[in-house]
Design an enzyme around this catalytic site. Structure first.
Site, mmCIF file in Angstrom:
data_model
loop_
_atom_site.group_PDB
_atom_site.id
_atom_site.type_symbol
_atom_site.label_atom_id
_atom_site.label_comp_id
_atom_site.label_asym_id
_atom_site.label_seq_id
_atom_site.Cartn_x
_atom_site.Cartn_y
_atom_site.Cartn_z
ATOM 1 N N LEU A 161 0.713 -1.182 0.075
ATOM 2 C CA LEU A 161 -0.020 0.129 -0.079
ATOM 3 C C LEU A 161 0.836 1.116 -0.036
ATOM 4 C CD1 LEU A 161 -2.767 -0.883 2.618
ATOM 5 C CD2 LEU A 161 -3.044 -0.455 0.364
ATOM 6 N N ASP A 162 0.415 2.300 -0.640
ATOM 7 C CA ASP A 162 1.296 3.444 -0.704
ATOM 8 C C ASP A 162 1.283 4.200 0.688
ATOM 9 O OD1 ASP A 162 1.731 3.507 -3.462
ATOM 10 O OD2 ASP A 162 -0.167 4.130 -3.826
#
Length: 187
Positions: A40-41
């Site tokens: 996930l960013d």
């Protein structure tokens, strides 16, 4: 072979290697030898799966296995039916065309924690929530999709991966729980 569900907080890097002035997975997970199965960013929140089993990690993360992932997305503006239809159809993002997906407008989830720091609020412009379920997951794909249909993402929370969901495994940001790897029966 541990399988760990982790609720990644906003602004935490999806790596164990420390980076000056930034929190990473190492600040939350002490189990040695495990790795994230997918990423996930930093500016995204929500469910991650971590394991020490390379085959299992590959099975969860690789798009060929088509493990559904659902994202709850708060967007800028009152999303309309035309935008939802465009999100669900193949969407040309320039460097690739998305696969069809499920996108529905939802009410803000009651179980969702407040983001720290909160998103910016503009009283003259409403926001709305969309649940997007993908069978793929390219870099910043959901953010790029909502922007392409005219509704930039303000907040993005991955709520489920395959059979695991934050609705059924309620974890607050930064919390984790080990579950039996056998729970991934269909992978």
């Amino acid at each position: 072979m541990p399988l760990i569900l982790f609720n990644k907080p906003f602004n935490v890097l999806c790596q164990f290697t420390p980076q000056e002035g930034r929190e990473s997975l190492a600040d939350y997970i002490a189990t040695p030898g495990i790795y994230p199965a997918g990423r996930l960013d930093a500016d995204s929140e929500g469910l991650m799966l971590l394991t020490d089993d390379g085959r299992l990690q590959h099975s969860i993360a690789h798009p060929d296995h088509k493990e559904a992932k659902t994202y709850l997305v708060q967007v800028d503006g009152d999303v309309d039916a035309a935008a939802l239809a465009r999100l669900q159809a193949p969407l040309d993002l320039g460097d690739f065309v998305t696969k069809p997906c499920r996108a529905v407008k939802i009410a803000e989830p009651e179980w969702l924690w407040p983001r720290k720091p909160p998103i910016r609020v503009r009283l003259e412009k409403p926001t709305s929530w969309i649940a997007i379920t993908l069978q793929e997951g390219k870099n910043r794909q959901v953010r790029r999709m909502t922007a392409a249909v005219g509704y930039p993402t303000l907040r993005l929370v991955r709520s489920s991966i395959g059979p695991f969901s934050l609705a059924t495994h309620p974890l607050m940001p930064g919390e984790s729980v080990e579950v039996p790897a056998g729970d991934l029966k269909k992978i």
